[in-house]
Design a protein around this motif. Structure first.
Motif, PDB file in Angstrom:
ATOM      1  N   SER A 191      34.882  43.546  42.960  1.00 38.10           N
ATOM      2  CA  SER A 191      34.021  44.308  42.240  1.00 38.10           C
ATOM      3  C   SER A 191      33.845  45.618  42.686  1.00 38.10           C
ATOM      4  CB  SER A 191      32.527  43.567  42.260  1.00 38.10           C
ATOM      5  OG  SER A 191      31.667  44.436  41.140  1.00 38.10           O
ATOM      6  N   ARG A 192      33.763  46.694  41.507  1.00 37.71           N
ATOM      7  CA  ARG A 192      33.530  48.115  41.648  1.00 37.71           C
ATOM      8  C   ARG A 192      32.396  48.508  41.084  1.00 37.71           C
ATOM      9  NH1 ARG A 192      37.227  51.385  44.039  1.00 37.71           N
ATOM     10  NH2 ARG A 192      36.335  53.240  42.918  1.00 37.71           N
ATOM     11  N   LYS A 193      31.185  47.379  40.974  1.00 34.67           N
ATOM     12  CA  LYS A 193      29.994  47.748  40.194  1.00 34.67           C
ATOM     13  C   LYS A 193      29.045  48.836  41.143  1.00 34.67           C
ATOM     14  CE  LYS A 193      27.999  44.795  38.125  1.00 34.67           C
ATOM     15  NZ  LYS A 193      27.255  43.541  37.518  1.00 34.67           N
ATOM     16  N   SER A 198      30.162  51.908  41.802  1.00 36.04           N
ATOM     17  CA  SER A 198      31.179  52.711  42.465  1.00 36.04           C
ATOM     18  C   SER A 198      31.421  54.051  41.510  1.00 36.04           C
ATOM     19  CB  SER A 198      32.478  52.332  42.610  1.00 36.04           C
ATOM     20  OG  SER A 198      32.369  50.923  43.696  1.00 36.04           O
ATOM     21  N   GLU A 253      34.974  51.296  37.383  1.00 35.51           N
ATOM     22  CA  GLU A 253      34.282  50.163  37.336  1.00 35.51           C
ATOM     23  C   GLU A 253      34.387  49.356  36.250  1.00 35.51           C
ATOM     24  OE1 GLU A 253      29.425  48.786  36.884  1.00 35.51           O
ATOM     25  OE2 GLU A 253      30.070  51.082  37.854  1.00 35.51           O
ATOM     26  N   ALA A 287      32.501  41.699  46.759  1.00 32.40           N
ATOM     27  CA  ALA A 287      32.227  43.249  47.000  1.00 32.40           C
ATOM     28  C   ALA A 287      31.819  43.601  48.510  1.00 32.40           C
ATOM     29  CB  ALA A 287      30.934  43.470  45.941  1.00 32.40           C
ATOM     30  N   LYS A 315      31.332  45.242  52.193  1.00 30.78           N
ATOM     31  CA  LYS A 315      30.907  46.531  52.429  1.00 30.78           C
ATOM     32  C   LYS A 315      31.505  46.918  54.006  1.00 30.78           C
ATOM     33  CE  LYS A 315      27.743  45.890  49.081  1.00 30.78           C
ATOM     34  NZ  LYS A 315      27.894  46.656  48.103  1.00 30.78           N
ATOM     35  N   ALA A 321      39.607  48.297  47.857  1.00 34.68           N
ATOM     36  CA  ALA A 321      39.238  47.042  47.998  1.00 34.68           C
ATOM     37  C   ALA A 321      40.357  45.961  47.886  1.00 34.68           C
ATOM     38  CB  ALA A 321      38.154  46.333  47.163  1.00 34.68           C
TER      39      ALA A 321
END
Length: 434
Positions: free
Chosen positions: A261-263, A265, A269, A291, A293, A318
């Protein structure tokens, strides 16, 4: 580090711009490079301190006698009679073509001198000295500019030999994050110039990292013919100590899909991510949103990815986690408009090199958020190559549009149809390998 004064987004944009230029021009077929070994002529022509500066991406230097490291001055001494060619300078970071970032890399001095500082700590193994400055902190760059070149260099210069890793510059967290992986290369403690003031002595030293290209391991350039599959085995050694084997599937098992997920970003997205997850589940996947970190444990990430059967995500750092997938697992890269060149150069090579079931879902014009701002008839959407500057690729402002302004809204009907093949391959993989 000086880079903290510059926005991360700006650095990422510059990185992509340099990549695009190199992909267009430097990646064209060239004469086969000579294999570099410690006994090769490139390391011996200049005497006891010598350098090979013939490569596009990196410089290599060698001190083939007792070497004293003075971390306070970033100087390495070889005791001997001085001469006009007794000093060499090197920035041991494999992005020599990137003028901007190389200005941020610490320069080391190698000198042949009648005297040197007294030795305080003696080592029995030679040193391999390199930098992990530059774009460090981006997971893609940590591997592209650091770990993969380290793997290539070790297997080229130090195959089956003991050595000490000496890092000329690195944030302290970098060593902590990658220590398990670094310890697969050497049994010696990792040294960093900025964490010691003592002089260290080595029987010899090598400086710099060898790069074969973006996310590339070229087995024909290495004496022991190493490939991405050997690199994958190294990751297994580093991170699998506490990883359980995947459970044996039953008839009702669903292949596990990780959605990178690039939510939240800046750019790229999936704006209808919830609906996309529903579509994946309707096809038959068990979906887990991935996602990671900066402080996410690599052991935990490795365990999750190894136990999964598919990884799907929009082009971005990612997707470097695809290195953790098992051979024949499914890897799907969603490719925004204008990013086709990078999708193959960065992650397509990984997919093929690791023997994954690699597939690309290239979005259509209507699936790009750029259509709302620029219109479906804009050259930015209809002909991305048409807005390139002749001989120079995209200017930074255009690159920014494709990378930072563009989000994707997947056509659910088209994407569901596309998912049938990844699901079939993932199910077959699960049934065979758990």
């Amino acid at each position: 580090m000086q880079l903290v004064i510059l926005p991360t987004i700006f650095l990422s944009l510059l990185s992509y711009l340099f990549y695009f230029i190199i992909v267009l021009f430097a990646e064209k077929p060239r004469a086969k490079l000579r294999t570099i070994t410690r006994q090769g002529p490139q390391f011996r022509l200049g005497g006891q301190i010598s350098c090979d500066r013939s490569q596009l991406r990196y410089d290599l230097c060698s001190v083939n006698g007792s070497t004293v490291m003075d971390p306070t001055t970033s100087t390495f001494f070889l005791v001997g009679p001085a001469n006009p060619n007794s000093v060499e300078k090197i920035k041991p970071y494999p992005r020599k073509f990137d003028d901007f970032i190389m200005t941020q890399i610490k320069e080391l001095t190698l000198t042949l001198s009648p005297t040197s500082p007294p030795c305080e700590i003696q080592h029995s193994a030679p040193a391999l000295v390199f930098s992990v400055g530059g774009y460090t902190g981006n997971f893609f760059h940590d591997f592209n500019d650091g770990i993969i070149p380290l793997f290539i260099t070790v297997n080229t210069i130090f195959p089956d030999q003991d050595f000490v890793i000496v890092i000329s510059e690195a944030p302290s967290w970098w060593i902590t994050k990658y220590v398990d992986l670094l310890n697969t290369f050497t049994t010696h403690p990792i040294l960093t110039l900025n964490d010691t003031t003592s002089t260290h002595c080595f029987p010899s030293a090598e400086f710099g990292l060898i790069s074969h290209g973006f996310m590339t391991i070229n087995q024909t350039l290495m004496p022991n013919q190493r490939t991405f599959l050997h690199f994958r085995a190294l990751l297994e050694k580093a991170y699998s100590q506490n990883v359980l084997n995947p459970p044996t599937p039953n008839v009702e098992s669903r292949p596990r899909l990780l959605l990178a997920s690039r939510k939240g970003s800046k750019g790229r997205e999936i704006v209808n991510e919830d609906e996309v997850i529903e579509a994946m589940e309707e096809i038959g996947f068990e979906v887990i949103v991935f996602a990671p970190k900066d402080n996410t444990s690599l052991v935990e990430s490795y365990a999750l990815i190894k136990s999964s059967h598919a990884l799907v995500g929009v082009h971005g750092a990612a997707l470097t986690h695809s290195l953790f997938l098992r051979a024949r697992a499914v890897f799907v890269q969603v490719v925004p408009i204008g990013i086709e060149w990078a999708s193959d150069a960065f992650f397509g090579r990984v997919g093929r090199g690791l023997d994954l079931e690699y597939m690309e879902y290239r979005i259509g014009v209507e699936e790009s958020s750029l259509v709302e701002k620029y219109g479906r008839d804009s050259l930015l959407l209809k002909d991305p190559h048409g807005v390139q500057v002749q001989g120079k690729g995209w200017p930074p402002e255009i690159m920014n549009i494709y990378l930072m302004e563009q989000n994707v809204k997947l056509d659910l009907g088209r994407f569901r149809e596309f998912l049938k093949k990844p699901y079939s391959k993932a199910k077959q993989f699960m049934d065979r390998h758990g």
